[in-house]
Design an enzyme around this catalytic site. Structure first.
Site, PDB file in Angstrom:
ATOM      1  N   HIS A 181      51.048  12.760   6.241  1.00 39.50           N
ATOM      2  CA  HIS A 181      50.713  13.029   4.885  1.00 39.50           C
ATOM      3  C   HIS A 181      51.992  12.793   4.068  1.00 39.50           C
ATOM      4  CE1 HIS A 181      49.349  15.968   1.621  1.00 39.50           C
ATOM      5  NE2 HIS A 181      48.217  16.151   2.200  1.00 39.50           N
ATOM      6  N   ASP A 217      42.650  17.224   8.499  1.00 40.83           N
ATOM      7  CA  ASP A 217      41.496  16.311   9.262  1.00 40.83           C
ATOM      8  C   ASP A 217      41.604  15.870  10.448  1.00 40.83           C
ATOM      9  OD1 ASP A 217      42.090  14.627   6.062  1.00 40.83           O
ATOM     10  OD2 ASP A 217      40.288  15.517   6.471  1.00 40.83           O
TER      11      ASP A 217
HETATM   12  C1  SDX Z   1      44.128  14.100   3.065  1.00 39.51           C
HETATM   13  O1  SDX Z   1      46.985  14.064  -0.826  1.00 39.51           O
HETATM   14  C2  SDX Z   1      46.607  14.830  -0.211  1.00 39.51           C
HETATM   15  O2  SDX Z   1      47.017  16.249  -0.409  1.00 39.51           O
HETATM   16  C3  SDX Z   1      45.347  14.593   0.753  1.00 39.51           C
HETATM   17  C4  SDX Z   1      44.783  15.717   1.203  1.00 39.51           C
HETATM   18  C5  SDX Z   1      44.026  16.822   0.218  1.00 39.51           C
HETATM   19  O3  SDX Z   1      43.708  17.783   0.938  1.00 39.51           O
HETATM   20  O4  SDX Z   1      43.513  16.131  -0.870  1.00 39.51           O
HETATM   21  O5  SDX Z   1      45.639  16.496   1.969  1.00 39.51           O
HETATM   22  C6  SDX Z   1      43.785  15.072   2.513  1.00 39.51           C
HETATM   23  O6  SDX Z   1      43.871  13.044   2.549  1.00 39.51           O
HETATM   24  C7  SDX Z   1      44.941  14.008   4.280  1.00 39.51           C
HETATM   25  C8  SDX Z   1      45.436  12.790   4.598  1.00 39.51           C
HETATM   26  C9  SDX Z   1      44.357  12.284   5.535  1.00 39.51           C
HETATM   27  N1  SDX Z   1      44.718  10.822   6.011  1.00 39.51           N
HETATM   28  C10 SDX Z   1      44.782  10.427   7.253  1.00 39.51           C
HETATM   29  O7  SDX Z   1      44.971  11.212   8.154  1.00 39.51           O
HETATM   30  C11 SDX Z   1      45.043   9.051   7.661  1.00 39.51           C
HETATM   31  C12 SDX Z   1      46.208   8.719   8.447  1.00 39.51           C
HETATM   32  N2  SDX Z   1      47.507   8.848   7.604  1.00 39.51           N
HETATM   33  C13 SDX Z   1      47.920   7.766   6.935  1.00 39.51           C
HETATM   34  O8  SDX Z   1      47.351   6.837   6.351  1.00 39.51           O
HETATM   35  C14 SDX Z   1      49.231   8.441   6.049  1.00 39.51           C
HETATM   36  O9  SDX Z   1      49.831   9.463   6.735  1.00 39.51           O
HETATM   37  C15 SDX Z   1      48.862   8.847   4.721  1.00 39.51           C
HETATM   38  C16 SDX Z   1      47.832   7.986   3.941  1.00 39.51           C
HETATM   39  C17 SDX Z   1      48.074  10.408   4.850  1.00 39.51           C
HETATM   40  C18 SDX Z   1      50.174   9.186   3.862  1.00 39.51           C
HETATM   41  O10 SDX Z   1      50.386   7.832   3.519  1.00 39.51           O
HETATM   42  P1  SDX Z   1      51.965   7.624   2.931  1.00 39.51           P
HETATM   43  O11 SDX Z   1      52.239   9.062   2.555  1.00 39.51           O
HETATM   44  O12 SDX Z   1      51.720   6.438   1.861  1.00 39.51           O
HETATM   45  O13 SDX Z   1      52.895   7.425   3.768  1.00 39.51           O
HETATM   46  P2  SDX Z   1      52.954   5.909   4.509  1.00 39.51           P
HETATM   47  O14 SDX Z   1      51.831   5.227   4.802  1.00 39.51           O
HETATM   48  O15 SDX Z   1      54.125   5.187   3.595  1.00 39.51           O
HETATM   49  O16 SDX Z   1      53.743   6.096   6.117  1.00 39.51           O
HETATM   50  C19 SDX Z   1      54.994   6.316   6.192  1.00 39.51           C
HETATM   51  C20 SDX Z   1      55.369   5.984   7.457  1.00 39.51           C
HETATM   52  C21 SDX Z   1      55.096   4.345   7.665  1.00 39.51           C
HETATM   53  O17 SDX Z   1      55.760   3.827   8.518  1.00 39.51           O
HETATM   54  P3  SDX Z   1      57.064   2.600   8.030  1.00 39.51           P
HETATM   55  O18 SDX Z   1      56.223   1.680   7.041  1.00 39.51           O
HETATM   56  O19 SDX Z   1      57.935   3.686   7.170  1.00 39.51           O
HETATM   57  O20 SDX Z   1      57.902   2.138   9.195  1.00 39.51           O
HETATM   58  O21 SDX Z   1      54.932   6.445   8.491  1.00 39.51           O
HETATM   59  C22 SDX Z   1      53.826   5.508   9.050  1.00 39.51           C
HETATM   60  C23 SDX Z   1      53.741   4.575   8.234  1.00 39.51           C
HETATM   61  O22 SDX Z   1      53.225   3.434   9.256  1.00 39.51           O
HETATM   62  N3  SDX Z   1      52.562   6.580   9.166  1.00 39.51           N
HETATM   63  C24 SDX Z   1      51.822   6.578  10.559  1.00 39.51           C
HETATM   64  C25 SDX Z   1      50.633   7.605  10.094  1.00 39.51           C
HETATM   65  N4  SDX Z   1      50.779   8.015   8.726  1.00 39.51           N
HETATM   66  C26 SDX Z   1      52.145   7.391   8.424  1.00 39.51           C
HETATM   67  N5  SDX Z   1      52.025   5.803  11.630  1.00 39.51           N
HETATM   68  C27 SDX Z   1      50.952   6.186  12.559  1.00 39.51           C
HETATM   69  N6  SDX Z   1      49.875   6.983  12.172  1.00 39.51           N
HETATM   70  C28 SDX Z   1      49.666   7.720  11.055  1.00 39.51           C
HETATM   71  N7  SDX Z   1      48.681   8.310  10.760  1.00 39.51           N
END
Ligand code: SDX
Length: 429
Positions: A306, A364
């Site tokens: 998140h 989720d």
């Molecule tokens: C919702 O914003 C809100 O409040 C949203 C929400 C709401 O109520 O409105 O809470 C609802 O959208 C919840 C999130 C649902 N999405 C997912 O579950 C999809 C999987 N998660 C991600 O794609 C990610 O964690 C996000 C999109 C939720 C957050 O993305 P960020 O903050 O841009 O973080 P990032 O993509 O930059 O990740 C940081 C690091 C990365 O590694 P590095 O590049 O630093 O080496 O963490 C890793 C990412 O690769 N990472 C994950 C991961 N999520 C982040 N690695 C593996 N699995 C994951 N799920």
């Protein structure tokens, strides 16, 4: 940075910027005059360090895993109240008295029917359309049916549009579901509460009586509370940006619904369940954990991570408890998907990659298992999220419209394209 102002040294100039402090949470540096004083913009793709507005509605402490709606902890609202009470709280800022709650329930209940012509509007979609495609289309189409509540400068029309959106989203979502499964639409029944009405519109058929299961209705009502609002997430920011141009509320909610559909946002509940089905058994978990950690593999653990929560999403904890409650009520003793989810969570939370990146289950991760057990197809999960989030979108839109300092949102950019150059006739290219 000292006291209530900060200084920035740039190109030998010192720029003073005020620091604004909120009631709780991080303060902000007001950079409104930065461009005028320096000729420079700030740069923050994804807005990781940028506050887009001032708000009194919802507060998240991502490090502590805290979520407050108008100051009330989500755990207490989910435990003691119902979804329409949460709607009132988000819209009005205070919990309703018994009389206010009864009046609000009455007004919402009597807006649940949609214009009969909308039923014909649905006929234009293919039966195999994704329910979210139908929702985006039908919500936007409300601008074509409810002309008497599209003037955003009129407080009365803003209130009517708000009530209509909250009241009609369950009806539209149920119609989207019924249409895709080829069953007749079911009209709302005013004698039922909000969430029982929705369950009946989804699962009743003309051929037999439908009895709402009160345990499932209570569980789904709680799930709606968990999804109601969440600060300036992507879809809420979309609603605010659309609303800042003066677009009517139905168009703004349609824009928010479209944004929510993405798998990184509200579409993650559908993606998470598909991921659990693809993993299939606890034996396959190590392979998928490795994929999630592999920089060259686009796979991510859906339902994990998140932007704000760097601790356990408090909604996920309540969601997990609700999942067990629903499975028990339905007599589902061992759901293989739940086994995979619990083991996946256990392994991930003990893995250094997830610990270092502070990746925890979000709302989720468990919601799909619960909704599937209730009988909803995976394709309906995000539509249910949109149904619940409508009140948050409306409350945030209303706060923006009523904020005297609000202006049309218009970000700038860092331009790295071609500098000015002359046109070359085609014969000389
Ligand atoms: C919702 O914003 C809100 O409040 C949203 C929400 C709401 O109520 O409105 O809470 C609802 O959208 C919840 C999130 C649902 N999405 C997912 O579950 C999809 C999987 N998660 C991600 O794609 C990610 O964690 C996000 C999109 C939720 C957050 O993305 P960020 O903050 O841009 O973080 P990032 O993509 O930059 O990740 C940081 C690091 C990365 O590694 P590095 O590049 O630093 O080496 O963490 C890793 C990412 O690769 N990472 C994950 C991961 N999520 C982040 N690695 C593996 N699995 C994951 N799920």
């Amino acid at each position: 940075m000292s006291g209530t102002s900060s200084q920035l040294q740039v190109d030998g100039k010192t720029v003073d910027m005020a620091i604004k402090t909120g009631s709780i949470g991080p303060s902000v540096i007001d950079i409104g005059k930065l461009y005028a004083q320096t000729g420079m913009f700030t740069y923050d793709p994804g807005f990781t360090s940028t506050a887009s507005c001032e708000s009194k509605i919802t507060y998240i402490d991502g490090d502590e895993g805290v979520l407050l709606y108008r100051g009330y902890p989500i755990e207490q609202l989910a435990e003691h109240g119902d979804f329409l009470e949460t709607c009132y709280l988000l819209l009005e800022g205070e919990l309703p008295t018994a009389a206010q709650k009864a009046d609000f329930d009455y007004r919402v209940t009597r807006h649940t029917m949609v214009h009969e012509q909308m039923a014909r509007f649905f006929q234009g979609f293919r039966r195999d359309a994704h329910p979210m495609a139908v929702m985006v289309g039908s919500i936007g189409a409300m601008s074509a049916f409810y002309h008497d509540s599209t003037d955003i400068s009129d407080p009365h029309q803003r209130m009517v549009a708000s009530m209509r959106m909250i009241a009609k989203m369950p009806t539209l979502a149920a119609m989207a579901f019924k249409y895709t499964v080829g069953q007749p639409f079911v009209y709302p029944l005013n004698s039922l509460d909000y969430t029982s009405n929705f369950l009946r519109m989804c699962f009743a058929v003309p051929a037999e009586e439908y009895k709402v299961n009160p345990v499932l209705a209570r569980a789904l009502d709680r799930i709606f509370i968990l999804h109601a609002d969440h600060e300036q997430n992507a879809s809420t920011s979309t609603v605010r940006l659309a609303g800042s141009s003066g677009a009517n509320p139905f168009a703004c909610i349609a824009a928010g619904t479209a944004c929510l559909w993405g798998p990184a946002h509200g579409g993650a509940n559908e993606a998470a369940l598909k991921m659990l089905e693809e993993i299939g058994s606890v034996d396959n978990i190590p392979k998928y954990i490795a994929k999630a950690k592999d920089k060259n593999d686009p796979f991510r653990l859906m339902g994990f991570g998140h932007r704000v929560y760097k601790n356990y999403d408090p909604r996920a904890k309540i969601m997990q408890k609700t999942t067990h409650e629903v499975l028990n009520e339905l007599g589902i003793k061992d759901d293989p998907l739940l086994d995979v989810a619990i083991e996946l969570e256990r392994i991930a939370l003990s893995d250094s990659y997830f610990i270092e990146k502070k990746l925890y289950p979000n709302i989720d991760f468990y919601s799909g298992i619960t909704l599937k057990a209730m009988g909803f197809p995976t394709s309906m999960f995000t539509a249910l999220f949109a149904l619940a989030r409508t009140v948050g979108w409306i409350a945030q839109w209303k706060e923006m419209i009523e904020d005297p300092s609000q202006r049309i949102g218009r970000p700038r950019q860092l331009y790295t394209g071609a500098a000015s150059r002359d046109y070359t006739p085609i014969g000389r290219r």
